[in-house]
Design a protein around this motif. Structure first.
Motif, PDB file in Angstrom:
ATOM      1  N   ASN A 157     -13.817   2.200  -8.309  1.00 11.27           N
ATOM      2  CA  ASN A 157     -13.639   1.304  -7.177  1.00 11.27           C
ATOM      3  C   ASN A 157     -14.964   1.175  -6.430  1.00 11.27           C
ATOM      4  O   ASN A 157     -15.467   2.149  -5.871  1.00 11.27           O
ATOM      5  CB  ASN A 157     -12.546   1.846  -6.243  1.00 11.27           C
ATOM      6  CG  ASN A 157     -12.443   1.081  -4.943  1.00 11.27           C
ATOM      7  OD1 ASN A 157     -12.638  -0.144  -4.919  1.00 11.27           O
ATOM      8  ND2 ASN A 157     -12.152   1.786  -3.863  1.00 11.27           N
TER       9      ASN A 157
ATOM     10  N   LEU B 210      -8.898   3.941  -2.574  1.00  7.34           N
ATOM     11  CA  LEU B 210      -7.682   4.096  -3.371  1.00  7.34           C
ATOM     12  C   LEU B 210      -6.667   4.985  -2.656  1.00  7.34           C
ATOM     13  O   LEU B 210      -5.551   5.165  -3.139  1.00  7.34           O
ATOM     14  CB  LEU B 210      -8.016   4.709  -4.736  1.00  7.34           C
ATOM     15  CG  LEU B 210      -9.033   3.940  -5.594  1.00  7.34           C
ATOM     16  CD1 LEU B 210      -9.363   4.739  -6.852  1.00  7.34           C
ATOM     17  CD2 LEU B 210      -8.529   2.557  -5.967  1.00  7.34           C
TER      18      LEU B 210
ATOM     19  N   TRP C 204      -1.265   3.905  -7.212  1.00  5.08           N
ATOM     20  CA  TRP C 204      -2.205   4.028  -6.102  1.00  5.08           C
ATOM     21  C   TRP C 204      -2.330   2.700  -5.362  1.00  5.08           C
ATOM     22  O   TRP C 204      -1.942   1.638  -5.863  1.00  5.08           O
ATOM     23  CB  TRP C 204      -3.582   4.493  -6.587  1.00  5.08           C
ATOM     24  CG  TRP C 204      -4.288   3.537  -7.505  1.00  5.08           C
ATOM     25  CD1 TRP C 204      -5.115   2.509  -7.155  1.00  5.08           C
ATOM     26  CD2 TRP C 204      -4.233   3.526  -8.938  1.00  5.08           C
ATOM     27  NE1 TRP C 204      -5.582   1.865  -8.272  1.00  5.08           N
ATOM     28  CE2 TRP C 204      -5.061   2.468  -9.386  1.00  5.08           C
ATOM     29  CE3 TRP C 204      -3.575   4.314  -9.892  1.00  5.08           C
ATOM     30  CZ2 TRP C 204      -5.230   2.171 -10.734  1.00  5.08           C
ATOM     31  CZ3 TRP C 204      -3.747   4.013 -11.237  1.00  5.08           C
ATOM     32  CH2 TRP C 204      -4.569   2.959 -11.635  1.00  5.08           C
ATOM     33  N   THR C 205      -2.873   2.788  -4.148  1.00  7.57           N
ATOM     34  CA  THR C 205      -3.237   1.597  -3.374  1.00  7.57           C
ATOM     35  C   THR C 205      -4.527   1.051  -3.962  1.00  7.57           C
ATOM     36  O   THR C 205      -5.544   1.733  -3.982  1.00  7.57           O
ATOM     37  CB  THR C 205      -3.446   1.963  -1.901  1.00  7.57           C
ATOM     38  OG1 THR C 205      -2.234   2.508  -1.370  1.00  7.57           O
ATOM     39  CG2 THR C 205      -3.858   0.745  -1.095  1.00  7.57           C
ATOM     40  N   HIS C 206      -4.492  -0.197  -4.430  1.00 14.30           N
ATOM     41  CA  HIS C 206      -5.671  -0.776  -5.088  1.00 14.30           C
ATOM     42  C   HIS C 206      -6.242  -1.895  -4.212  1.00 14.30           C
ATOM     43  O   HIS C 206      -5.578  -2.908  -3.981  1.00 14.30           O
ATOM     44  CB  HIS C 206      -5.299  -1.333  -6.458  1.00 14.30           C
ATOM     45  CG  HIS C 206      -6.507  -1.654  -7.290  1.00 14.30           C
ATOM     46  ND1 HIS C 206      -7.144  -0.703  -8.054  1.00 14.30           N
ATOM     47  CD2 HIS C 206      -7.203  -2.802  -7.453  1.00 14.30           C
ATOM     48  CE1 HIS C 206      -8.180  -1.260  -8.666  1.00 14.30           C
ATOM     49  NE2 HIS C 206      -8.239  -2.527  -8.310  1.00 14.30           N
TER      50      HIS C 206
ATOM     51  N   GLN D 128       0.835  -1.189   0.000  1.00 20.92           N
ATOM     52  CA  GLN D 128       0.000   0.000   0.000  1.00 20.92           C
ATOM     53  C   GLN D 128       0.877   1.248   0.000  1.00 20.92           C
ATOM     54  O   GLN D 128       2.083   1.173   0.167  1.00 20.92           O
ATOM     55  CB  GLN D 128      -0.917   0.014   1.236  1.00 20.92           C
ATOM     56  CG  GLN D 128      -0.178  -0.005   2.558  1.00 20.92           C
ATOM     57  CD  GLN D 128      -1.074  -0.347   3.737  1.00 20.92           C
ATOM     58  OE1 GLN D 128      -1.830  -1.317   3.688  1.00 20.92           O
ATOM     59  NE2 GLN D 128      -0.984   0.449   4.806  1.00 20.92           N
TER      60      GLN D 128
ATOM     61  N   SER E  41      -4.723  -5.318  -0.139  1.00 19.54           N
ATOM     62  CA  SER E  41      -4.500  -4.348  -1.206  1.00 19.54           C
ATOM     63  C   SER E  41      -3.165  -4.619  -1.879  1.00 19.54           C
ATOM     64  O   SER E  41      -2.297  -5.312  -1.340  1.00 19.54           O
ATOM     65  CB  SER E  41      -4.514  -2.918  -0.659  1.00 19.54           C
ATOM     66  OG  SER E  41      -3.454  -2.733   0.283  1.00 19.54           O
TER      67      SER E  41
ATOM     68  N   PRO F 283      -3.578   8.598  -4.577  1.00 19.06           N
ATOM     69  CA  PRO F 283      -2.787   8.310  -5.774  1.00 19.06           C
ATOM     70  C   PRO F 283      -1.678   9.352  -5.966  1.00 19.06           C
ATOM     71  O   PRO F 283      -1.862  10.542  -5.695  1.00 19.06           O
ATOM     72  CB  PRO F 283      -3.823   8.388  -6.900  1.00 19.06           C
ATOM     73  CG  PRO F 283      -5.125   8.067  -6.223  1.00 19.06           C
ATOM     74  CD  PRO F 283      -5.014   8.700  -4.872  1.00 19.06           C
TER      75      PRO F 283
ATOM     76  N   VAL G  40      -0.941  -0.552  -7.817  1.00 13.50           N
ATOM     77  CA  VAL G  40      -1.119  -0.533  -9.266  1.00 13.50           C
ATOM     78  C   VAL G  40      -0.387   0.679  -9.831  1.00 13.50           C
ATOM     79  O   VAL G  40      -0.447   1.782  -9.267  1.00 13.50           O
ATOM     80  CB  VAL G  40      -2.613  -0.490  -9.643  1.00 13.50           C
ATOM     81  CG1 VAL G  40      -2.795  -0.205 -11.126  1.00 13.50           C
ATOM     82  CG2 VAL G  40      -3.284  -1.803  -9.290  1.00 13.50           C
TER      83      VAL G  40
ATOM     84  N   VAL H 132     -10.159   5.141 -13.026  1.00 12.99           N
ATOM     85  CA  VAL H 132     -10.380   3.944 -12.212  1.00 12.99           C
ATOM     86  C   VAL H 132     -11.725   4.071 -11.500  1.00 12.99           C
ATOM     87  O   VAL H 132     -12.082   5.156 -11.043  1.00 12.99           O
ATOM     88  CB  VAL H 132      -9.262   3.757 -11.152  1.00 12.99           C
ATOM     89  CG1 VAL H 132      -9.515   2.509 -10.319  1.00 12.99           C
ATOM     90  CG2 VAL H 132      -7.901   3.695 -11.802  1.00 12.99           C
TER      91      VAL H 132
END
Length: 377
Positions: free
Chosen positions: A333, A339, A355-357, A10, A364, A342, A367, A331
């Motif tokens: 979500n 997220l 970003w944390t996906h 993350q 997580s 970013p 990405v 994106v």
């Protein structure tokens, strides 16, 4: 894009220099958490390096590690470590590398204050002389007894760091700021540093200010725009500042008058004054902005919004006299996990965004995407 990230991860952060991209991130496993670094060049990604580890690392979705290049081969990485087992008392720790991240110095704390207080929300920027400038929010006088010469507030402070980790003077820049909004910094063409942060008045007005470091002296803060956002607590939503030559742009979130907005304002005089802001959000903005100055002087801004029940990540290319000229929803979500924040970086005509996906409500990954601003048009 393919990344060097493995397992649960993350809070990525990106930095670029020449034809190199650096990324830091937090990695989590059964033995605790670690701060990791990798560098990408034309040959691909380097092997990831673990720079810090511990069960006492301070892990927070809004206050996260960052990485930057400085000098010819210098890289600096900062992270956060608890100074007490519980609560929000933590220190900044740093490490520097003189070989583009292959090896790292021992960790050190860049601030002189060692009280059990918050020290975080840092921004780093390489200086023309091969050093770097670090700024952070410092709680040494916040909610403390015995301080009579400073306000009961978070402070914005600064220090310079050289390639061996030697520190300059720990200096106060603003003695009364918002307590937990991210800070952001950029370099002008003459090497001067401009820093954006969320300020705070005695009347709890929390608008965005910019302060400039030139010839070793900090100027008085300039309010980007008098939104008049009166809020009794921190919105955890910092600004992003970018610069090219003498042009400066600031993107930020405001909730003034109970209307959520993402604004962008430009300055043609190095951040000494700003034109009226331009609103760029589309639906119900969450903020969490980032920004890049593009080669043509326009600015690429990213932010999060609500669109129905979904959290979405949007991009917009903003021109000083036209506003948002091209945008994209990047994106969508639909999970309850976010997220987060970013982050972007630019190498020539290419833009990278990480970003944390969320994979599910608890797990997580990171990405990373690559694109060109022309694709927005």
């Amino acid at each position: 894009m393919e990344t060097p990230v493995q397992g649960q991860a993350q809070e990525p952060f990106l930095a670029a220099s020449g034809d190199m991209l650096a990324m830091s991130w937090l990695s989590l496993d059964r033995s605790g958490a670690s701060v990791r670094f990798a560098r990408m060049d034309r040959a691909g990604w380097s092997q990831p390096v673990e720079v810090a580890r511990g069960r006492d690392l301070f892990l927070n979705w809004a206050d996260f590690p960052s990485v930057t290049f400085f000098g010819e081969t210098g890289v600096a990485l900062h992270w956060l470590r608890k100074s007490e087992p519980r609560g929000f008392a933590y220190d900044i720790e740093m490490s520097v590398s003189d070989d583009l991240g292959a090896t790292w110095s021992d960790a050190f704390i860049p601030h002189t204050d060692r009280s059990a207080s918050q020290h975080g929300f840092a921004t780093m920027s390489g200086a023309p002389d091969g050093t770097l400038d670090l700024l952070w929010l410092d709680g040494r006088s916040y909610d403390k007894v015995g301080f009579r010469d400073t306000p009961d507030a978070m402070q914005l402070r600064a220090v310079s760091v050289d390639g061996s980790g030697q520190l300059g003077e720990d200096r106060a820049v603003d003695l009364q700021t918002c307590s937990c909004c991210q800070t952001s910094s950029a370099r002008l063409g003459d090497g001067s540093l401009v820093v954006a942060y969320r300020d705070r008045t005695d009347a709890e007005i929390r608008d965005i200010s910019v302060v400039r470091l030139a010839d070793g002296n900090w100027a008085e803060p300039v309010t980007v725009h008098r939104d008049g956002w009166e809020i009794a607590g921190c919105p955890v939503n910092g600004p992003a500042i970018v610069a090219g030559g003498s042009q400066v742009a600031v993107a930020w979130f405001t909730g003034a008058d109970d209307v959520a907005k993402v604004n962008v304002a430009f300055s043609g005089d190095g951040g000494q004054s700003f034109a009226a802001p331009m609103r760029i959000d589309v639906s119900e903005p969450l903020g969490r902005v980032d920004a890049l100055m593009l080669e043509d002087g326009s600015v690429l801004v990213s932010w999060l919004e609500w669109e129905g029940d979904d959290e979405v990540l949007r991009l917009c290319r903003v021109v000083a006299d036209k506003g948002c000229v091209a945008s994209q929803l990047l994106v969508r979500n639909g999970l309850s996990a976010s997220l987060n924040f970013p982050r972007m970086a630019r190498m020539g005509g290419d833009v990278f965004l990480a970003w944390t996906h969320p994979l599910d409500e608890r797990r997580s990954t990171v990405v990373l995407v690559q694109g060109t601003p022309a694709a927005l048009d």
